[in-house]
Design an enzyme around this catalytic site. Structure first.
Site, PDB file in Angstrom:
ATOM      1  CG  ASP A   1      -2.037   0.983   1.134  1.00 20.21           C
ATOM      2  OD1 ASP A   1      -2.399   1.374   0.001  1.00 20.21           O
ATOM      3  OD2 ASP A   1      -2.558   1.384   2.196  1.00 20.21           O
TER       4      ASP A   1
ATOM      5  CG  HIS B   1      -0.717   1.993  -9.231  1.00 18.20           C
ATOM      6  ND1 HIS B   1      -0.873   1.674  -7.902  1.00 18.20           N
ATOM      7  CD2 HIS B   1      -1.804   2.749  -9.563  1.00 18.20           C
ATOM      8  CE1 HIS B   1      -2.001   2.219  -7.451  1.00 18.20           C
ATOM      9  NE2 HIS B   1      -2.587   2.880  -8.435  1.00 18.20           N
TER      10      HIS B   1
ATOM     11  CG  LEU C   1       9.506 -17.150  -3.662  1.00 16.32           C
ATOM     12  CD1 LEU C   1      10.390 -16.507  -2.604  1.00 16.32           C
ATOM     13  CD2 LEU C   1       8.910 -16.048  -4.516  1.00 16.32           C
TER      14      LEU C   1
HETATM   15  C1  IPE Z   1      -5.425  -2.611   0.027  1.00 20.26           C
HETATM   16  O1  IPE Z   1      -5.101  -1.273  -0.160  1.00 20.26           O
HETATM   17  C2  IPE Z   1      -5.437  -3.328  -1.290  1.00 20.26           C
HETATM   18  C3  IPE Z   1      -4.158  -3.465  -1.963  1.00 20.26           C
HETATM   19  C4  IPE Z   1      -2.986  -3.087  -1.511  1.00 20.26           C
HETATM   20  C5  IPE Z   1      -4.218  -4.099  -3.243  1.00 20.26           C
HETATM   21  P1  IPE Z   1      -6.231  -0.147  -0.263  1.00 20.26           P
HETATM   22  O2  IPE Z   1      -5.522   1.133  -0.436  1.00 20.26           O
HETATM   23  O3  IPE Z   1      -7.227  -0.507  -1.315  1.00 20.26           O
HETATM   24  O4  IPE Z   1      -6.933  -0.239   1.152  1.00 20.26           O
HETATM   25  P2  IPE Z   1      -7.856   0.818   1.915  1.00 20.26           P
HETATM   26  O5  IPE Z   1      -8.889   1.278   0.941  1.00 20.26           O
HETATM   27  O6  IPE Z   1      -6.966   1.964   2.343  1.00 20.26           O
HETATM   28  O7  IPE Z   1      -8.385   0.082   3.086  1.00 20.26           O
HETATM   29  C1  IPE Z   2      -1.810   0.213  -3.257  1.00 19.65           C
HETATM   30  O1  IPE Z   2      -1.526   1.570  -3.300  1.00 19.65           O
HETATM   31  C2  IPE Z   2      -2.075  -0.352  -4.631  1.00 19.65           C
HETATM   32  C3  IPE Z   2      -3.477  -0.718  -4.869  1.00 19.65           C
HETATM   33  C4  IPE Z   2      -4.429  -0.672  -4.000  1.00 19.65           C
HETATM   34  C5  IPE Z   2      -3.801  -1.157  -6.200  1.00 19.65           C
HETATM   35  P1  IPE Z   2      -2.673   2.662  -3.271  1.00 19.65           P
HETATM   36  O2  IPE Z   2      -3.076   2.944  -4.676  1.00 19.65           O
HETATM   37  O3  IPE Z   2      -3.776   2.237  -2.383  1.00 19.65           O
HETATM   38  O4  IPE Z   2      -1.907   3.886  -2.670  1.00 19.65           O
HETATM   39  P2  IPE Z   2      -2.476   4.929  -1.600  1.00 19.65           P
HETATM   40  O5  IPE Z   2      -2.925   4.154  -0.404  1.00 19.65           O
HETATM   41  O6  IPE Z   2      -3.602   5.656  -2.268  1.00 19.65           O
HETATM   42  O7  IPE Z   2      -1.304   5.801  -1.312  1.00 19.65           O
HETATM   43 MG    MG Z   3      -4.107   2.487  -0.391  1.00 20.24          MG
END
Ligand code: IPE
Ligand code: IPE
Ligand code: MG
Length: 242
Positions: free
Chosen positions: A17, A34, A128
């Site tokens: 995240d 991303h 792995l």
């Molecule tokens: C969780 O992250 C999902 C992934 C890392 C793929 P999110 O950014 O979607 O989670 P919330 O919305 O902050 O809970």
């Molecule tokens: C995690 O990073 C990746 C996915 C959920 C696909 P985020 O896109 O949630 O990044 P933040 O949390 O908005 O910084």
């Molecule tokens: Mg996020």
């Protein structure tokens, strides 16, 4: 940092995240975060292999991530397909077995095909296992397993249900790491996390590196996993401690 091999978790799961925030801090579009996230994942897969981790499970796209702007969702799909076609040979060379976990419903034919191809191409690899949770939700996983169990007519037990969960062959994660500072699971491996050790880091996923990985492994190594028992009951414990 040297960590004894027996203290290294067999199975690490990561909620990757913080990509969007990493990009926003640099005045870049979220998608740049991303893209950088994929580069970091490549490094982490290698680093886990070097450290003797057998299974790495990563959360790449949740059941709830469909709620994001349509442009971001379609960019995430593209990044997956492009990364797979670009990295497949290297992953094969490194002995990584790829498994995609999650619902295939809602994915385009192109995405579904690329997941299938990658799984097939790496099926014989054994150094792995990389489980990529894509269009995955812990609740989906449990409902899916419950439906399969009910259709089989088998008795409902913890074992019979667990056997039908998507991660069954690779076992439950020993350590779950979440980057990006949030302290929640966001519908990740809900059943399987019952006895996982948790490690939360403020580091945004695109900044994640071996140092943070080692900090997580070090924290794991210092935990006492009691599984409901007392310290004295654990293997290697001295009995007078009861
Ligand atoms: C969780 O992250 C999902 C992934 C890392 C793929 P999110 O950014 O979607 O989670 P919330 O919305 O902050 O809970
Ligand atoms: C995690 O990073 C990746 C996915 C959920 C696909 P985020 O896109 O949630 O990044 P933040 O949390 O908005 O910084
Ligand atoms: Mg996020």
């Amino acid at each position: 940092m040297a960590i004894a091999l027996e203290s290294v978790p067999r199975h690490i799961a990561i909620v990757m995240d913080g990509n969007g925030r990493w990009a926003s801090k640099r005045f870049l579009p979220r998608i740049a975060g991303h893209r950088q996230g994929v580069e970091v994942l490549k490094r982490v897969v290698r680093a886990c292999g070097v450290r003797g981790v057998s299974v790495l499970t990563v959360f790449a796209f949740s059941s709830e991530n469909w709620k994001r702007p349509v442009d971001e969702v379609s960019a995430l799909m593209d990044i997956l397909v492009v990364a797979l076609s670009r990295e497949l040979n290297q992953l094969k060379k490194e002995g990584v077995q790829l498994r995609f976990i999650g619902s295939r419903e809602g994915l385009s034919e192109r995405v579904k095909q690329s997941l299938k191809d990658a799984e097939l191409a790496t099926a014989e690899n054994h150094s792995l296992t990389l489980n990529v949770c894509f269009n995955y939700g812990g609740r989906w996983d449990i409902v899916n397993a419950a439906q399969a169990l009910s259709a089989s007519g088998e008795a409902i037990t913890e074992e019979s249900l667990a056997r039908r969960l998507s991660t069954f062959v690779t076992g439950d994660p020993d350590l779950i790491v979440r980057t990006g500072g949030e302290m929640r699971l966001s519908n990740f491996v809900l059943w399987q996390s019952a006895y996982s050790e948790l490690f939360f880091s403020e580091v945004l996923w695109p900044d994640f590196d071996e140092t943070t990985l080692d900090a997580a492994i070090q924290a794991y190594a210092s935990r006492e996993r009691r599984f409901g028992m007392t310290s004295a009951q654990l293997p290697g414990a001295r009995n007078e401690a009861t």
